[in-house]
Design a protein around this motif. Structure first.
Motif, PDB file in Angstrom:
ATOM      1  N   GLN A 292       0.604  -1.221   0.066  1.00 36.41           N
ATOM      2  CA  GLN A 292       0.021   0.032  -0.043  1.00 36.41           C
ATOM      3  C   GLN A 292       0.753   1.185  -0.027  1.00 36.41           C
ATOM      4  O   GLN A 292       0.629   2.350  -0.858  1.00 36.41           O
ATOM      5  CB  GLN A 292      -0.919  -0.218   1.192  1.00 36.41           C
ATOM      6  N   SER A 293       2.156   1.420   0.519  1.00 37.68           N
ATOM      7  CA  SER A 293       2.865   2.321   0.481  1.00 37.68           C
ATOM      8  C   SER A 293       4.178   1.957   1.165  1.00 37.68           C
ATOM      9  O   SER A 293       4.184   1.172   2.152  1.00 37.68           O
ATOM     10  CB  SER A 293       2.332   3.523   1.432  1.00 37.68           C
ATOM     11  N   ILE A 294       5.391   2.801   0.778  1.00 37.01           N
ATOM     12  CA  ILE A 294       6.513   2.340   1.232  1.00 37.01           C
ATOM     13  C   ILE A 294       6.771   3.738   1.956  1.00 37.01           C
ATOM     14  O   ILE A 294       6.690   4.843   1.506  1.00 37.01           O
ATOM     15  CB  ILE A 294       7.384   2.323  -0.020  1.00 37.01           C
ATOM     16  N   PRO A 295       7.510   3.622   3.307  1.00 36.42           N
ATOM     17  CA  PRO A 295       7.815   4.687   4.135  1.00 36.42           C
ATOM     18  C   PRO A 295       8.707   5.871   3.350  1.00 36.42           C
ATOM     19  O   PRO A 295       9.613   5.123   2.606  1.00 36.42           O
ATOM     20  CB  PRO A 295       8.246   4.087   5.403  1.00 36.42           C
ATOM     21  N   ARG A 296       8.405   6.964   3.392  1.00 37.13           N
ATOM     22  CA  ARG A 296       9.201   7.919   2.708  1.00 37.13           C
ATOM     23  C   ARG A 296      10.673   7.583   2.945  1.00 37.13           C
ATOM     24  O   ARG A 296      11.704   7.964   2.127  1.00 37.13           O
ATOM     25  CB  ARG A 296       8.859   9.451   3.001  1.00 37.13           C
ATOM     26  N   ALA A 297      10.982   7.632   4.292  1.00 34.19           N
ATOM     27  CA  ALA A 297      12.362   7.267   4.549  1.00 34.19           C
ATOM     28  C   ALA A 297      13.179   6.114   4.079  1.00 34.19           C
ATOM     29  O   ALA A 297      14.475   6.369   3.483  1.00 34.19           O
ATOM     30  CB  ALA A 297      12.350   7.014   6.216  1.00 34.19           C
ATOM     31  N   LEU A 298      12.278   5.016   3.757  1.00 33.67           N
ATOM     32  CA  LEU A 298      12.990   4.040   3.238  1.00 33.67           C
ATOM     33  C   LEU A 298      13.168   4.407   1.589  1.00 33.67           C
ATOM     34  O   LEU A 298      14.198   4.075   0.976  1.00 33.67           O
ATOM     35  CB  LEU A 298      12.061   2.782   2.864  1.00 33.67           C
ATOM     36  N   ARG A 299      12.144   4.891   1.000  1.00 28.35           N
ATOM     37  CA  ARG A 299      12.485   5.325  -0.453  1.00 28.35           C
ATOM     38  C   ARG A 299      13.589   6.146  -0.627  1.00 28.35           C
ATOM     39  O   ARG A 299      14.222   6.150  -1.528  1.00 28.35           O
ATOM     40  CB  ARG A 299      11.376   6.040  -0.925  1.00 28.35           C
ATOM     41  N   LYS A 300      14.012   6.968   0.307  1.00 27.68           N
ATOM     42  CA  LYS A 300      14.975   8.025   0.250  1.00 27.68           C
ATOM     43  C   LYS A 300      16.578   7.523   0.353  1.00 27.68           C
ATOM     44  O   LYS A 300      17.553   7.821  -0.207  1.00 27.68           O
ATOM     45  CB  LYS A 300      14.957   9.028   1.331  1.00 27.68           C
ATOM     46  N   ILE A 301      16.661   6.280   1.150  1.00 30.88           N
ATOM     47  CA  ILE A 301      17.669   5.467   1.392  1.00 30.88           C
ATOM     48  C   ILE A 301      18.036   4.448   0.252  1.00 30.88           C
ATOM     49  O   ILE A 301      18.876   3.882   0.269  1.00 30.88           O
ATOM     50  CB  ILE A 301      18.062   5.054   2.556  1.00 30.88           C
ATOM     51  N   SER A 302      17.047   4.477  -0.690  1.00 32.36           N
ATOM     52  CA  SER A 302      17.171   3.300  -1.595  1.00 32.36           C
ATOM     53  C   SER A 302      17.629   3.799  -3.079  1.00 32.36           C
ATOM     54  O   SER A 302      16.889   4.913  -3.442  1.00 32.36           O
ATOM     55  CB  SER A 302      15.832   2.464  -1.716  1.00 32.36           C
ATOM     56  N   SER A 303      18.168   3.002  -3.975  1.00 34.97           N
ATOM     57  CA  SER A 303      18.506   3.652  -5.192  1.00 34.97           C
ATOM     58  C   SER A 303      17.424   3.484  -6.045  1.00 34.97           C
ATOM     59  O   SER A 303      17.526   4.038  -6.990  1.00 34.97           O
ATOM     60  CB  SER A 303      19.794   2.798  -5.579  1.00 34.97           C
ATOM     61  N   ASN A 304      16.396   2.592  -5.833  1.00 32.80           N
ATOM     62  CA  ASN A 304      15.385   2.502  -6.593  1.00 32.80           C
ATOM     63  C   ASN A 304      14.138   2.553  -5.926  1.00 32.80           C
ATOM     64  O   ASN A 304      13.832   1.872  -4.650  1.00 32.80           O
ATOM     65  CB  ASN A 304      15.594   1.003  -7.279  1.00 32.80           C
ATOM     66  N   GLU A 305      13.155   3.563  -6.213  1.00 34.01           N
ATOM     67  CA  GLU A 305      12.196   3.670  -5.258  1.00 34.01           C
ATOM     68  C   GLU A 305      11.055   2.486  -5.326  1.00 34.01           C
ATOM     69  O   GLU A 305      10.031   2.377  -4.576  1.00 34.01           O
ATOM     70  CB  GLU A 305      11.373   5.014  -5.606  1.00 34.01           C
ATOM     71  N   ARG A 306      11.154   1.518  -6.191  1.00 35.23           N
ATOM     72  CA  ARG A 306      10.500   0.311  -6.134  1.00 35.23           C
ATOM     73  C   ARG A 306      11.177  -0.767  -5.248  1.00 35.23           C
ATOM     74  O   ARG A 306      10.456  -1.797  -5.049  1.00 35.23           O
ATOM     75  CB  ARG A 306      10.089  -0.213  -7.549  1.00 35.23           C
ATOM     76  N   VAL A 307      12.330  -0.657  -5.068  1.00 37.15           N
ATOM     77  CA  VAL A 307      13.066  -1.869  -4.287  1.00 37.15           C
ATOM     78  C   VAL A 307      13.343  -1.250  -2.887  1.00 37.15           C
ATOM     79  O   VAL A 307      14.103  -0.423  -2.651  1.00 37.15           O
ATOM     80  CB  VAL A 307      14.425  -2.268  -5.075  1.00 37.15           C
ATOM     81  N   LEU A 308      12.809  -2.133  -1.676  1.00 34.55           N
ATOM     82  CA  LEU A 308      13.304  -1.688  -0.348  1.00 34.55           C
ATOM     83  C   LEU A 308      14.850  -2.160  -0.305  1.00 34.55           C
ATOM     84  O   LEU A 308      15.320  -3.017  -0.756  1.00 34.55           O
ATOM     85  CB  LEU A 308      12.569  -2.725   0.660  1.00 34.55           C
TER      86      LEU A 308
END
Length: 319
Positions: A292-308
């Motif tokens: 449903q949603s990926i926390p913004r902090a995780l998206r910011k530290i990932s090189s790909n916004e679709r990959v945790l």
């Protein structure tokens, strides 16, 4: 899927497949162009999952197929393959298509097929029975949904996907067993697909409950192979839960173009055993995860916004 809509959905799927890897909002916007009854069916499931914890979507286009893959993690499908786009469209209707950096090199669309020499592995490269499990039960950010799209059945048509709902199973359990399952006295080993090639002790989670949520709409976090308890009452409760899940299980032989969408918090799933021949015509499914949603902090530290990011990075961020 109504036959008259197949051509339109095929065109949408091809277009969506070329959008993969670009702006994540593009495919979500495109998903609104799926037939209205399909979107309504999916939206209703998201709004309130049924007691079975899954839905089936029939008649999806899968396109021309090469031989079933032989190697782990390999996809023989070309860019622009219709099945990739169709999967992405459904995933975005459910939430957001995503993957894990530790699993299959972060692939968001994954191939499920037997791999020679890995027949006994309890993951999607095996062909032995893989009993009931919540997908990635070890992970703090588990998929909200997973889907499997049939590409080929096995030769003998015995390799079924098994789905079982905790909401149906708990009705067969006594109150004391359910109360035990709600206690944080269980731990789960990490999924095998996350520790391929690793050595040393198999990592496991902190203590957690197996059943949680509202009493009339329970949720589940469980892996029959990997979830255990040091408490005798916990082990007994897991045994009784497994028996109840078996009793209410639904077996699905996924035909080409048939997709099962599972609510990963309501239902567990597994597979029966089958005999691969490694002749290019073996059982082949494709899988995606949606959240449903990926926390913004995780998206910011990932090189790909679709990959945790990796779990050690997540624990650093959220601990």
């Amino acid at each position: 899927m109504k036959p008259e809509d197949m051509a339109a959905v095929e065109s949408l799927g091809v277009y969506a497949s070329f959008l993969l890897g670009h702006d994540v909002d593009d495919i979500k916007a495109l998903s609104s162009q799926l037939p209205g009854y399909v979107n309504e069916y999916v939206d209703d499931f998201v709004s309130e999952p049924n007691d079975f914890g899954f839905i089936l979507i029939n008649g999806l286009p899968v396109g021309e197929l090469p031989p079933t893959p032989f190697a782990y993690g390999a996809s023989p499908l070309p860019d622009g393959h219709v099945s990739s786009g169709v999967m992405a469209l459904v995933a975005e209707r459910l939430g957001q298509l995503f993957g894990y950096s530790e699993e299959k090199q972060g692939a968001t669309l994954q191939e499920v097929h037997p791999v020679k020499g890995e027949e006994t592995r309890l993951e999607n490269s095996g062909s032995v029975a893989f009993d009931f499990h919540t997908e990635n039960s070890h992970h703090p950010f588990r998929p909200d949904y997973l889907a499997l799209l049939g590409m080929r059945t096995d030769h003998d048509r015995v390799g079924v996907t098994r789905v079982s709902s905790v909401r149906r199973a708990v009705r067969l359990l006594d109150t004391s067993t359910v109360r035990t399952l709600r206690k944080p006295i269980f731990q789960s080993l990490f999924a095998n697909s996350f520790i391929r090639g690793s050595s040393g002790e198999h990592p496991k989670t902190h203590p957690h409950s197996v059943v949680f949520g509202a009493s009339d709409k329970p949720l589940i976090r469980f892996n029959s192979h990997h979830t255990g308890s040091d408490e005798p009452e916990g082990r007994k409760a897991l045994h009784e839960l497994t028996a109840a899940l078996e009793e209410v299980c639904v077996d699905l032989l996924l035909e080409p173009g048939q997709m099962v969408v599972v609510d990963n918090h309501v239902a567990v799933h597994g597979r029966s055993n089958f005999k691969p021949r490694y002749d290019g015509e073996d059982r082949w499914l494709r899988r995606f995860y949606s959240i449903q949603s990926i926390p913004r902090a995780l998206r910011k530290i990932s090189s790909n916004e679709r990959v945790l990011p990796r779990l050690d990075e997540i624990s650093t961020t959220f601990s």
